[in-house]
Enzyme design. Structure first.
Site: not given
Ligand code: G6D
Length: 348
Positions: A80, A105, A179, A181, A251, A313
């Site tokens: 952000r 992002h 990004h 996962y 997060d 990340e």
């Molecule tokens: C939510 O807060 C999270 C972010 O960190 C993540 O990258 C996104 O979902 C995919 O906004």
């Protein structure tokens, strides 16, 4: 080792290509030119079974219905930017706000939604794909005509290497990441609760309710953010520690110690015996434990759910432009931006 490609789909009448990188140790990496996105990694477990170890899909259209950035290249600025506002050399810029009162992002329909030019390559010790993107001056409010390349490669040491290069003709911001996962279990129904994480980080970035950093770095000692020794992710899932409760997990950015000893992060899944070690030139790693994943998103026919995957990340600290000590993310003309992150897959 081999690099091959197939037509993966069509987007705005343009062909989406998916490349498969294969090494001689039964590891595969799949990447596509839509969003310079990683769509799959297959790696063997301790019994020799290879299966998907990241959230993704073999069906391109799944990526058009999700907003979770699965495997996507994120930029110009990952994370952000408070109020979507910043200034460089006395000039103020305002970005579109795509996350409440902030920009996340890189703003709407950014790197992850664009078609990159793709160029496969094969060398003696690696195979890969170079993705190129031209981001015109003013894209999502960012200054500067930006040329950026992302090199994905796979070698015989089971290393997935991400190399970034970029130049600009005006001072701008740049802080890209991937990004991906991870879910090393290889079982689409199992969450990452029991995954073990070790981070070379003694301080994490405190966040506000809206996800932006407060600017405070908090010592991890005696908190569920202490991963200085390997610990299960679930320590932060049912925790009433305020920073975990805020997001139902993690997060958060972890400010890396950079002591020069060992990887910056190690993620392990004991049942499969899979391990991935991450080393980066960046100063931080954002751990997002998929808290917002829900059954509204379906990938490869499987409905998502919270904590089904977690990101590592690698990037400079989020909102760095607004916080002293978070690192420099200003890219200036005449300077070549370079960053590297390596994820190495092993068996415990
Ligand atoms: C939510 O807060 C999270 C972010 O960190 C993540 O990258 C996104 O979902 C995919 O906004």
């Amino acid at each position: 080792m081999e690099v091959s490609k197939i037509e993966f789909g069509l987007f705005h009448n343009q062909t989406i290509w998916q490349y498969t990188l294969t090494n001689d140790n039964r590891m595969k990496l799949k990447v596509m030119n839509y969003g310079a996105t990683l769509t799959n990694i297959e790696a063997p477990d301790k019994q020799g079974n290879t299966t998907r170890v990241v959230i993704g899909s073999d069906h391109f259209h799944d990526y058009l219905q999700e907003d979770a950035y699965f495997g996507a290249t994120v930029g110009r600025v990952a994370g952000r930017i408070t109020a979507g506002r910043f200034s460089i050399d006395g000039t103020n810029y305002q970005l579109p706000l795509n996350d409440g009162k902030n920009t996340n992002h890189g703003g709407p329909d950014s790197f992850e939604h664009l078609i990159w030019d793709s160029h496969p390559f094969s060398k003696a010790d690696q195979v890969g794909v170079r993705f190129d993107l031209f981001s015109p001056n003013g894209t999502n409010g960012f200054p500067g005509n930006l040329n950026i390349s992302v090199f994905y490669s796979l070698n015989q040491k089971n290393e997935w290497h991400l190399h970034y290069e970029a130049t600009t003709d005006k001072p701008t911001l740049l802080n890209p990441t991937n990004h991906v996962y991870f879910n090393l279990a290889g079982d689409p129904d199992r969450t990452v609760d029991s995954h073990l994480l070790k981070l070379a980080s003694h301080r994490f970035g405190e966040i506000k309710k809206d996800g932006t950093p407060t600017g405070r770095l908090i010592d991890v000692a005696d908190t569920p953010f202490d991963f200085t020794k390997s610990a299960a992710l679930k320590q932060g899932f049912d925790s009433d520690y305020p920073q975990n409760k805020l997001v139902n997990g993690y997060d958060h950015p972890f400010f890396l110690d950079k002591s020069g000893e060992g990887p910056d992060a190690v993620l392990e899944e004991p049942l499969s015996g899979r391990q991935v070690s991450m080393t980066t030139t960046n100063n931080a790693v954002v751990v997002y434990s998929g808290n917002a994943l829900s059954s509204q998103i379906v990938m490869d026919g499987k409905p998502m759910k919270a904590h089904l995957g977690m990101t590592l990340e690698a990037q400079m600290m989020p909102d760095a432009i607004h916080h002293e000590g978070f690192g420099n993310i200003i890219l200036r003309p005449g300077v070549k931006y370079e960053a590297d992150t390596v994820y190495r897959f092993d068996l415990i």
